[in-house]
Structure formats: C-alpha cells, structure tokens
Write a protein that holds these residues in place. Structure first.
Motif, PDB file in Angstrom:
ATOM      1  N   PHE A  32       0.840  -1.211  -0.085  1.00 12.01           N
ATOM      2  CA  PHE A  32       0.037  -0.151   0.086  1.00 12.01           C
ATOM      3  C   PHE A  32       0.879   1.170  -0.097  1.00 12.01           C
ATOM      4  O   PHE A  32       2.146   1.285   0.049  1.00 12.01           O
ATOM      5  CB  PHE A  32      -0.925   0.071   1.154  1.00 12.01           C
ATOM      6  N   PHE A  33       0.301   2.264  -0.136  1.00  5.49           N
ATOM      7  CA  PHE A  33       0.879   3.637   0.068  1.00  5.49           C
ATOM      8  C   PHE A  33       0.952   4.290   1.128  1.00  5.49           C
ATOM      9  O   PHE A  33       0.101   4.699   1.734  1.00  5.49           O
ATOM     10  CB  PHE A  33       0.267   4.733  -1.225  1.00  5.49           C
ATOM     11  N   LEU A  34       2.028   4.276   1.820  1.00  2.64           N
ATOM     12  CA  LEU A  34       2.467   4.811   3.357  1.00  2.64           C
ATOM     13  C   LEU A  34       2.010   6.205   3.407  1.00  2.64           C
ATOM     14  O   LEU A  34       1.307   6.762   4.239  1.00  2.64           O
ATOM     15  CB  LEU A  34       3.627   4.547   3.566  1.00  2.64           C
ATOM     16  N   THR A  35       2.369   7.032   2.330  1.00  2.65           N
ATOM     17  CA  THR A  35       1.821   8.528   2.049  1.00  2.65           C
ATOM     18  C   THR A  35       1.287   8.773   0.958  1.00  2.65           C
ATOM     19  O   THR A  35       1.946   9.426  -0.165  1.00  2.65           O
ATOM     20  CB  THR A  35       3.063   9.287   2.420  1.00  2.65           C
ATOM     21  N   PRO A  36      -0.030   8.376   0.670  1.00  2.00           N
ATOM     22  CA  PRO A  36      -0.718   8.387  -0.529  1.00  2.00           C
ATOM     23  C   PRO A  36      -1.012   9.909  -1.128  1.00  2.00           C
ATOM     24  O   PRO A  36      -1.187  10.733   0.188  1.00  2.00           O
ATOM     25  CB  PRO A  36      -2.016   7.864  -0.472  1.00  2.00           C
ATOM     26  N   GLU A  37      -0.737  10.489  -2.296  1.00  4.56           N
ATOM     27  CA  GLU A  37      -0.768  11.892  -2.587  1.00  4.56           C
ATOM     28  C   GLU A  37      -2.062  11.836  -3.564  1.00  4.56           C
ATOM     29  O   GLU A  37      -2.713  12.700  -3.494  1.00  4.56           O
ATOM     30  CB  GLU A  37       0.352  12.373  -3.417  1.00  4.56           C
ATOM     31  N   SER A  38      -2.173  10.835  -4.447  1.00  2.00           N
ATOM     32  CA  SER A  38      -3.379  11.082  -5.328  1.00  2.00           C
ATOM     33  C   SER A  38      -4.566  10.477  -5.040  1.00  2.00           C
ATOM     34  O   SER A  38      -4.555   9.621  -4.040  1.00  2.00           O
ATOM     35  CB  SER A  38      -2.943  10.527  -6.735  1.00  2.00           C
ATOM     36  N   PHE A  39      -5.851  10.934  -5.589  1.00  2.32           N
ATOM     37  CA  PHE A  39      -7.310  10.238  -5.257  1.00  2.32           C
ATOM     38  C   PHE A  39      -6.976   8.708  -5.602  1.00  2.32           C
ATOM     39  O   PHE A  39      -7.779   7.826  -4.779  1.00  2.32           O
ATOM     40  CB  PHE A  39      -7.988  10.789  -6.215  1.00  2.32           C
ATOM     41  N   GLU A  40      -6.213   8.178  -6.695  1.00  2.00           N
ATOM     42  CA  GLU A  40      -6.309   6.806  -6.879  1.00  2.00           C
ATOM     43  C   GLU A  40      -5.460   5.998  -5.918  1.00  2.00           C
ATOM     44  O   GLU A  40      -5.738   5.018  -5.668  1.00  2.00           O
ATOM     45  CB  GLU A  40      -5.695   6.821  -8.195  1.00  2.00           C
ATOM     46  N   GLN A  41      -4.170   6.681  -5.400  1.00  2.00           N
ATOM     47  CA  GLN A  41      -3.568   6.255  -4.361  1.00  2.00           C
ATOM     48  C   GLN A  41      -4.113   5.767  -3.223  1.00  2.00           C
ATOM     49  O   GLN A  41      -4.432   4.763  -2.479  1.00  2.00           O
ATOM     50  CB  GLN A  41      -2.193   6.767  -4.389  1.00  2.00           C
ATOM     51  N   LYS A  42      -5.001   6.621  -2.874  1.00  2.00           N
ATOM     52  CA  LYS A  42      -6.035   6.786  -1.676  1.00  2.00           C
ATOM     53  C   LYS A  42      -7.020   5.425  -1.667  1.00  2.00           C
ATOM     54  O   LYS A  42      -7.348   4.746  -0.963  1.00  2.00           O
ATOM     55  CB  LYS A  42      -6.641   8.259  -1.058  1.00  2.00           C
ATOM     56  N   VAL A  43      -7.866   5.469  -2.766  1.00  2.00           N
ATOM     57  CA  VAL A  43      -8.704   4.545  -3.306  1.00  2.00           C
ATOM     58  C   VAL A  43      -8.185   3.022  -3.256  1.00  2.00           C
ATOM     59  O   VAL A  43      -8.816   2.153  -2.733  1.00  2.00           O
ATOM     60  CB  VAL A  43      -9.336   4.798  -4.542  1.00  2.00           C
ATOM     61  N   HIS A  44      -6.933   2.848  -3.881  1.00  8.90           N
ATOM     62  CA  HIS A  44      -6.240   1.775  -3.764  1.00  8.90           C
ATOM     63  C   HIS A  44      -5.830   1.331  -2.152  1.00  8.90           C
ATOM     64  O   HIS A  44      -6.297   0.052  -1.773  1.00  8.90           O
ATOM     65  CB  HIS A  44      -4.793   1.828  -4.449  1.00  8.90           C
ATOM     66  N   ASN A  45      -5.554   2.179  -1.378  1.00 10.95           N
ATOM     67  CA  ASN A  45      -5.410   1.811  -0.165  1.00 10.95           C
ATOM     68  C   ASN A  45      -6.821   1.422   0.772  1.00 10.95           C
ATOM     69  O   ASN A  45      -6.804   0.236   1.374  1.00 10.95           O
ATOM     70  CB  ASN A  45      -4.821   3.130   0.850  1.00 10.95           C
ATOM     71  N   VAL A  46      -7.780   2.239   0.469  1.00 15.67           N
ATOM     72  CA  VAL A  46      -9.046   1.730   1.125  1.00 15.67           C
ATOM     73  C   VAL A  46      -9.725   0.561   0.534  1.00 15.67           C
ATOM     74  O   VAL A  46     -10.096  -0.796   1.285  1.00 15.67           O
ATOM     75  CB  VAL A  46     -10.006   2.677   1.004  1.00 15.67           C
ATOM     76  N   ALA A  47      -9.397   0.388  -0.828  1.00 15.75           N
ATOM     77  CA  ALA A  47      -9.911  -0.996  -1.138  1.00 15.75           C
ATOM     78  C   ALA A  47      -8.980  -2.145  -1.042  1.00 15.75           C
ATOM     79  O   ALA A  47      -9.521  -3.271  -0.485  1.00 15.75           O
ATOM     80  CB  ALA A  47      -9.660  -1.052  -2.797  1.00 15.75           C
ATOM     81  N   PHE A  48      -7.716  -1.928  -0.459  1.00 18.33           N
ATOM     82  CA  PHE A  48      -6.806  -2.963   0.137  1.00 18.33           C
ATOM     83  C   PHE A  48      -7.278  -3.161   1.390  1.00 18.33           C
ATOM     84  O   PHE A  48      -7.240  -4.409   1.855  1.00 18.33           O
ATOM     85  CB  PHE A  48      -5.475  -2.550   0.011  1.00 18.33           C
ATOM     86  N   ALA A  49      -7.696  -2.338   2.040  1.00 16.17           N
ATOM     87  CA  ALA A  49      -8.102  -2.651   3.461  1.00 16.17           C
ATOM     88  C   ALA A  49      -9.298  -3.376   3.549  1.00 16.17           C
ATOM     89  O   ALA A  49      -9.702  -4.268   4.318  1.00 16.17           O
ATOM     90  CB  ALA A  49      -8.401  -1.065   4.144  1.00 16.17           C
TER      91      ALA A  49
END
Length: 365
Positions: A306-323
């Motif tokens: 996952f992205f420890l310090t997400p910057e873009s909307f897509e990176q944040k969505v990736h993190n939540v989806a992974f959770a």
C-alpha cells in the motif's frame, strides 16, 4: 410569290407576338408549377413540423421507423448527447468496470451496444456479481435464442433490483436492439446495487428522440433521461440502515457513536503511537484502516502492499480497497461502502466501515 419589304415587315411583328405569347404561356406554366411545388413543399414541411415538433437537427428518422406498428415506438440517442463528455466518461467507466469484473472469463468489452445486446456479457456479469449461476445456453447465434437468454438474465436482474426501489428502464427488446441508453441504465443499476468499486460521474443526463406511430403518422419528441444523480441519492434507493436513521432523525446521538468508535480504534492504534481525533479525514487515505486491520488480526502488513503517504485520489482509493480486502480475508462481510466514498470524506460510509470492525472486534485486546 415574292413579298415586298413592307409586307415582310408587316408579318414579322405578328410572328414575334405569336412567339412571345407562346413563351409567356410556357413561362406562366413553369411559374405556376414552381409555385405549386413551393406550396407542396411548404405543406409537407408544415406536416413534418406537426408530426416532428421537437426533432433536433442532425437526427434522422430511419426508414425502419415507417414500418413501426400502430402505437409502437422507437427510441434513439440524440447524436449531441452521444458526444457529451460526461456521458462518454460514464460509458468508459462502465466498460472498464465490466472488463475488470470479467477478466477471469477472458471477456473484453470494447463497445456496449455491440457487446451487450445478445445477453452473453450481461449473463456473465450478473453471475459474477450475484454469485448465482443462471440456467441459460452458453452461446446463442439466433435472434430467438439471444432473446430467450436475455429474458432469463433480465428476469433475474429485475427480481434482484426491483425490491430495492430501482425502476426498470430496460427490456429484452430495447437491449437486443442495441439501445445504448437502456444498456447504460441497466449497468448503472447493477454497479450501484452491488457497490462496484468505481466512481460513476454524477448528474449525467442525455436527450433521446422518441418516435411513435399513431393513426399511421410518425410523431417524434425529445425526452431528457437522467442516467445518474448524486452517489448518495443513487445509493439511497436501496441502502437504508441504522446510520441513515441516526443521521436523519437522531443527529444528537451521532457524537455518542463517533466517540465510541474513536475510543475503539485508538485502543489499538495507540500500540503504534497513533491517535485518531477525527473520523472522516483520518481514515480517508486508507492508511489507518490498513494498520488497524493488521493490529486486529495480529499480523504485519508489508509496506509494499500500500501507499504509506498517498498523494493522489487513486492511491487513496487503492489503500481503502486494499483494507476492504483484508477485512474480507478476515471473514468480515463486504463493507457497505465504496472506497471512493470513504476517500471523499463521506461520514456515513466511514461510520459503516468502522462500525463493522467494532461489532466484530470490540472484545479484542
């Protein structure tokens, strides 16, 4: 007998008058015919204006429209709406979603009209989303076979969606005739009902041309169709739970719930020297959700997942989806929220996710 110059001169005007008279009559006839044609054209134009009062420029009435049965109708997407950027974006999002869902089936959709009309893609998509196997033939080439498959697929879809408030804006005939608006309506309903991990463009409307035959005459009208509203409104068609009631009718109790959830998450996040004070924003990038799942299930989540310090909307969505994936791996039900809604600071969605964790892990140390 020879004519004298004077006699020849006296006959010439008579001949000219005769010619002029003939040309005049001929010209008058041509003028009358031209005027009659203009009147006829004007009459036809007036009749078309009556029969097609709202037909937009650039839209053609096809020859098959004249073959419509009495009181039958045909619906066409207005060419201007087809080129609308928000509509094209909606179509692209739906195509990408279908291809993602059916990747294991090795199905690739490139055109909704050409690839969805025979029922094959819709069958596979519904089976994947619902977990149900439909009793239909796998491949059908004949029109009768395709419509029979569509009938079975749409009956299953309608029986799933109707109880949750969805209005059926599609039919076997409209889908099989490659009516793009009907196909999009159906796919939007499926995506929203099964909480697809996609972000549908909001407030997408198109204009359609409706051609009807009444008393042997074709009548046309332009109708505006709303394909998407707001995400919250579309979700609200079928998703009403305790949090809706809480926010709508007992907002005073909301702080009590939020306090309980903050106490729960901090009990575990404090082990990593992390603390939450505000639910919406601090869980919006997915990092705390992922770390919380690791703590609740007692495992370390590799940082490369996952992205420890997400910057873009897509990176944040990736993190939540992974959770969400970690939650399902832990035996929890699929969250009643979309990753995009959590990222967009939707309080109700975030509360649903955290409350799901609270009810399953409230006794964990």
């Amino acid at each position: 007998m020879s004519l004298t110059p004077s006699a020849s001169a006296s006959l010439q005007p008579a001949k000219m008058k005769k010619d002029e008279s003939f040309l005049g009559k001929l010209g008058g006839t041509l003028v009358r015919k031209k005027r009659a044609k203009e009147v006829s054209d004007l009459h036809e134009e007036g009749k078309n204006a009556i029969n097609s009062p709202l037909l937009p420029s650039g839209t053609e009435v096809h020859p098959e429209d004249t073959l419509l049965e009495e009181n039958a109708e045909r619906i066409m997407l207005d060419p201007t709406s087809r080129e609308n950027l928000k509509f094209k974006d909606l179509v692209k999002v739906l195509i990408d979603w279908i291809n993602s869902e059916l990747e294991e089936e090795r199905i690739i959709v490139k055109d909704l009209e050409e690839d969805c009309y025979d029922g094959q893609v819709l069958q596979k998509l519904f089976e994947k989303l619902s977990g149900r196997k439909l009793n239909v033939a796998e491949v059908t080439q004949s029109e009768i076979g395709q419509k029979q498959k569509l009938q079975t697929v749409l009956e299953a879809v309608n029986n799933t969606l109707r109880p949750h408030g969805w209005t059926v804006e599609w039919s076997v005939d409209s889908i099989h005739s490659k009516n793009l608006v009907a196909i999009v309506y159906l796919l939007v309903a499926l995506a929203m009902h099964f909480q697809a991990p996609i972000r549908l463009p909001e407030h997408v409307s198109v204009q359609v041309v409706v051609v009807k035959k009444r008393e042997g005459m074709l009548q046309t009208a332009v109708v505006t169709k709303e394909l998407t509203s707001t995400t919250e409104m579309m979700m609200g068609r079928f998703e009403r739970d305790a949090f809706d009631t809480l926010l709508d009718h007992a907002p005073d109790k909301l702080n009590v719930v939020k306090t309980s959830l903050i106490t729960f998450v901090n009990k575990h996040l404090n082990k990593l020297n992390l603390e939450v004070t505000e639910l919406e924003s601090q869980f919006a990038d997915g990092v705390y959700l992922i770390l919380l799942m690791g703590l609740l299930e007692d495992y370390f989540v590799p940082l490369y997942n996952f992205f420890l310090t997400p910057e873009s909307f897509e990176q944040k969505v990736h993190n939540v989806a992974f959770a969400f994936e970690l939650m399902q791996d832990g035996g929890l039900k699929k969250p009643k929220a979309r990753p995009e809604d959590v990222v967009n600071l939707n309080l109700k969605s975030t509360l649903r996710v955290l409350y799901n964790l609270f009810t399953n892990y409230k006794n964990s140390d």
